[in-house]
Each structure stands twice: as C-alpha cells, then as structure tokens.
Design a protein around this motif. Structure first.
Motif, PDB file in Angstrom:
ATOM      1  N   CYS A 145      11.202  53.129  53.953  1.00  0.00           N
ATOM      2  CA  CYS A 145      12.011  53.748  52.908  1.00  0.00           C
ATOM      3  C   CYS A 145      12.050  55.252  53.110  1.00  0.00           C
ATOM      4  O   CYS A 145      11.255  55.811  53.874  1.00  0.00           O
ATOM      5  CB  CYS A 145      11.465  53.408  51.524  1.00  0.00           C
ATOM      6  N   PHE A 146      12.981  55.897  52.437  1.00  0.00           N
ATOM      7  CA  PHE A 146      12.932  57.353  52.338  1.00  0.00           C
ATOM      8  C   PHE A 146      12.940  57.730  50.870  1.00  0.00           C
ATOM      9  O   PHE A 146      13.333  56.938  49.998  1.00  0.00           O
ATOM     10  CB  PHE A 146      14.069  58.023  53.114  1.00  0.00           C
ATOM     11  N   LYS A 147      12.483  58.937  50.590  1.00  0.00           N
ATOM     12  CA  LYS A 147      12.368  59.403  49.211  1.00  0.00           C
ATOM     13  C   LYS A 147      13.356  60.538  48.974  1.00  0.00           C
ATOM     14  O   LYS A 147      13.280  61.584  49.603  1.00  0.00           O
ATOM     15  CB  LYS A 147      10.934  59.844  48.924  1.00  0.00           C
ATOM     16  N   GLY A 186      10.453  67.084  40.306  1.00  0.00           N
ATOM     17  CA  GLY A 186       9.429  66.179  40.808  1.00  0.00           C
ATOM     18  C   GLY A 186       9.787  64.710  40.735  1.00  0.00           C
ATOM     19  O   GLY A 186       8.959  63.839  41.046  1.00  0.00           O
ATOM     20  N   ILE A 187      11.014  64.384  40.345  1.00  0.00           N
ATOM     21  CA  ILE A 187      11.458  62.990  40.242  1.00  0.00           C
ATOM     22  C   ILE A 187      12.058  62.563  41.585  1.00  0.00           C
ATOM     23  O   ILE A 187      12.875  63.281  42.166  1.00  0.00           O
ATOM     24  CB  ILE A 187      12.503  62.817  39.128  1.00  0.00           C
ATOM     25  N   ILE A 188      11.668  61.396  42.066  1.00  0.00           N
ATOM     26  CA  ILE A 188      12.184  60.890  43.339  1.00  0.00           C
ATOM     27  C   ILE A 188      12.880  59.548  43.166  1.00  0.00           C
ATOM     28  O   ILE A 188      12.642  58.830  42.188  1.00  0.00           O
ATOM     29  CB  ILE A 188      11.062  60.749  44.400  1.00  0.00           C
ATOM     30  N   LEU A 189      13.743  59.244  44.106  1.00  0.00           N
ATOM     31  CA  LEU A 189      14.428  57.956  44.198  1.00  0.00           C
ATOM     32  C   LEU A 189      14.037  57.347  45.531  1.00  0.00           C
ATOM     33  O   LEU A 189      14.304  57.932  46.581  1.00  0.00           O
ATOM     34  CB  LEU A 189      15.942  58.162  44.123  1.00  0.00           C
ATOM     35  N   GLU A 190      13.378  56.193  45.515  1.00  0.00           N
ATOM     36  CA  GLU A 190      12.949  55.532  46.749  1.00  0.00           C
ATOM     37  C   GLU A 190      14.014  54.546  47.208  1.00  0.00           C
ATOM     38  O   GLU A 190      14.408  53.642  46.458  1.00  0.00           O
ATOM     39  CB  GLU A 190      11.616  54.809  46.536  1.00  0.00           C
TER      40      GLU A 190
END
Length: 380
Positions: free
Chosen positions: A126-128, A134-138
């Motif tokens: 996966c990539f982030k 500080g919010i990420i989407l995987e």
C-alpha cells in the motif's frame, strides 16, 4: 533400489522464508520444503552442472514464487492461491505515488456454523496519502486478474440482478484499505470546491474512525474530485466489478471468510441467520472501520457497516455487461447508482460479495451509505 538420503543444511534466512511461504500458501512445512528442494536442487538447463548445492540454495530463495506454477483452489476454504510473484509485482504507474510499503495481516476462514477452521497469513502493498493535519489515506494495491462476477442461482440469498455470472478481466488498481472515515471526510471537505458544496460533518453516528455516511453519490464524486485536485492523482469511485473482485479477495464463497458470516466478523443484523451460524450481536449503529478482520487483499469492512457507492449506473441484470470491468453509464430510463457490501442494518445475504443494490444519486441522510476510493495503477 533403496532410497538415498541426503543431508542438506538450509541457511537460516532461507528457512525463515520457506516458513513464511508455508503460511502464505497454507501447505504443510514439510511439503513446501520438499517441493522447493526437489524443484530447484536439480540442475537447471541454464546452470552449470558443477553448481554447488549452496549456490542453488541461493536460487531457491530468489525463485520461491515459482513453487506454485499456476493458481490452485483450496477446496476447504474456497481460497484461490495466486502466484507469489503476482502478489508482489510492482505496478507500472503513469503518475507518482508515495513509496509502496508491505504490510502483513491475518484472516480467519470459517465453516457454515461460523466456526474458525484456520487462520491464514497475508501480505499486501500500500501507499499512504497525506491528507493534512496528520490524517492519512491508505491505498492497497490490488493486482489485476480474471474472476467470475455474480452469483449462482443456488447461492443462498442470490438475486436475479446478480446474474448471469460472467468472466471479467481487470487491470491492477489501488483501493482504499477502509471506507472513507469521518476524519478523512472532514479534511477533504475543506479542500477547494470543484463542482458542489460539501458539509463537513454529515454523519449520523459520530466517531472519527467510523465511516462517513448520510451522503449522496454526488457527494462521494465531489470528494474524489477534490482529492484528485489536491493530490494530482486521478481518484474515482470503483466500478462494481472492481469492488466485487477486491471484496472476494481471491475467494469464491458467498463471503470472503467462507460460506457464512457472524457478528464477530462483521457489523450487520447478525440476529438473523444466513446458514448454520448462531445468532449474535446486532449493534444498530456503525463501528470503527478497523474493528474486524480484513480479507485476502488486506481490505477491511467490505461486509456490512455501510453500503458503498460504486461508479456504475444501475442495471437489473448482467446481460451485456462489460468483460473489462468498466463502469456502466446511465440510460434515460435509469439514473440510479450501484451500492455494494450491505450495512449495519442489513441481513447477511445483503452483505455477500455478489450482493448489489440501487439507490438515487442525489439521496442524502441515509446512515447506511458510505464509500471508499479507487485509483487506477495505470493512471487511466
């Protein structure tokens, strides 16, 4: 003629890889090791006859992905084992993404009573995507492949709209590890507008790690447009073929856990039975997107919690459906869009891999509906 026994010392690093491969393919350790040694310790046509055992052991480590030369079906769990090489293949991208990272997970396989038969280890990439604050989407890489879409008429809960079954071949793509959460929605809803306004906090059941819900198909498309504008990567809603392929996670059973579902494995109306499982908790609200086990690709919450919008217009059957998995467009007679996966307020049969439902694209205020995002690996 008597058998000749040969003692070979396997390097510790290779032994660990063999054990990892044992878990990945679900075969006994002795069979995997024997298969590896018998296949690769023999002289290869490209190797010199004088190659030492030690040199060939190094090649074993590099070529483990060939242990299974073609996909096979584990009949006890309905799990299709694919080549290790396919799972670890690097997608060819026409745009830049953050570096791909490997991650590991575990998933159970159950029987029709809901009893866990075994636990399989999995590995995905996966990539982030950094959204801000500080919010990420995987985003998980789903390798391309061919699968049979839809259900048979004898699958419990099967509907006419899930037929006829047909073969679909897909290119590789990325899919959200989870449905879009409320904290992710809040960030992206504040990005610059593309076509329509978005409310920052539309959900009925509050919680930063719960799925965002109570939004329309048009809202979900606007989210994708804003995310694309912000990241310069073409995010979209998945087609329903991509959604089902990803949901199945290389299985052929009604659910990616096996022939039934339980309240310990998903958030749905578990007090109503599907097969031979026992009645369990009906939570009557959404739950955190990471509350349950993932499927074979490492994706969470594809059974229950919230229905998920897909890109496709609704058609009442798969007659003349695309074999490439591209979304079907609207007709003058039909403007509804496709929902997949069931919800916290649905029976198990609505949560099956093949289950599909239609709803109006402008409808809002429904706490059972959310979505996740897709990104083509080819950048199309």
């Amino acid at each position: 003629m008597s058998n000749i026994q040969v003692s070979v010392r396997i390097p510790p690093k290779l032994y660990e890889k063999l054990l990892a491969h044992t878990n990945a393919v679900g075969l006994p350790k002795s069979k995997v090791i024997t298969q590896a040694l018998s296949q690769y310790l023999e002289t290869d046509e490209k190797e010199k006859p004088s190659s030492s055992i030690e040199e060939r052991l190094v090649n074993v480590e590099k070529r483990l992905e060939r242990l299974e030369s073609s996909p096979t079906l584990d009949k006890s769990s309905n799990v299709i084992q694919t080549k290790e090489k396919e799972k670890k293949s690097q997608p060819t991208l026409s745009f830049k993404t953050p570096p791909l990272q490997e991650f590991f997970f575990e998933r159970p396989i159950i029987d029709e009573t809901g009893t866990i038969l075994k636990r399989l280890k999995g590995e995905s990439q996966c990539f982030k995507e950094e959204l801000g604050d500080g919010i990420i989407l995987e985003m998980i890489y789903i390798p391309g492949g061919t699968f049979v879409m839809g259900s048979t008429s004898d699958e419990p809960g099967s509907q006419v709209c899930e037929q006829p079954q047909h073969t679909v071949t897909l290119e590789g793509f990325f899919l959200g590890k989870f449905p879009i959460t409320q904290k992710q929605w809040e960030i992206v809803a504040q990005y610059p507008k593309v076509n329509r306004d978005l409310g920052v906090d539309p959900s009925c059941f509050k919680g930063s790690d719960r799925p965002v819900e109570s939004l329309s198909w048009e809202d979900a498309v606007e989210f994708c447009d804003r995310l694309s504008q912000y990241t310069q990567r073409p995010y979209q809603l998945p087609s329903e073929a991509q959604w089902e392929y990803a949901c199945r996670g290389e299985t052929t059973s009604p659910f990616y856990f096996g022939p039934t579902l339980t309240g310990d494995l998903a958030n749905y109306m578990a007090k109503r039975l599907y097969a031979g499982e026992s009645s369990s908790l009906y939570r009557q609200e959404t739950t955190s997107v990471s509350a349950f086990y993932p499927n074979g690709f490492g994706l969470y919450d594809l059974h229950g919690n919230v229905w998920e919008w897909c890109a496709d217009a609704w058609y009442s059957s798969y007659d003349n459906a695309s074999t490439s998995g591209k979304p079907r467009s609207s007709s003058q007679q039909e403007t509804r869009r496709v929902l997949r996966g069931g919800s916290w307020d649905e029976d198990a049969y609505h949560c099956r891999c093949a289950s599909r439902y239609a709803y109006h694209p402008q409808a809002v205020g429904v706490s059972q509906i959310g979505f996740r995002v897709m990104l083509m690996a080819s950048g199309q």
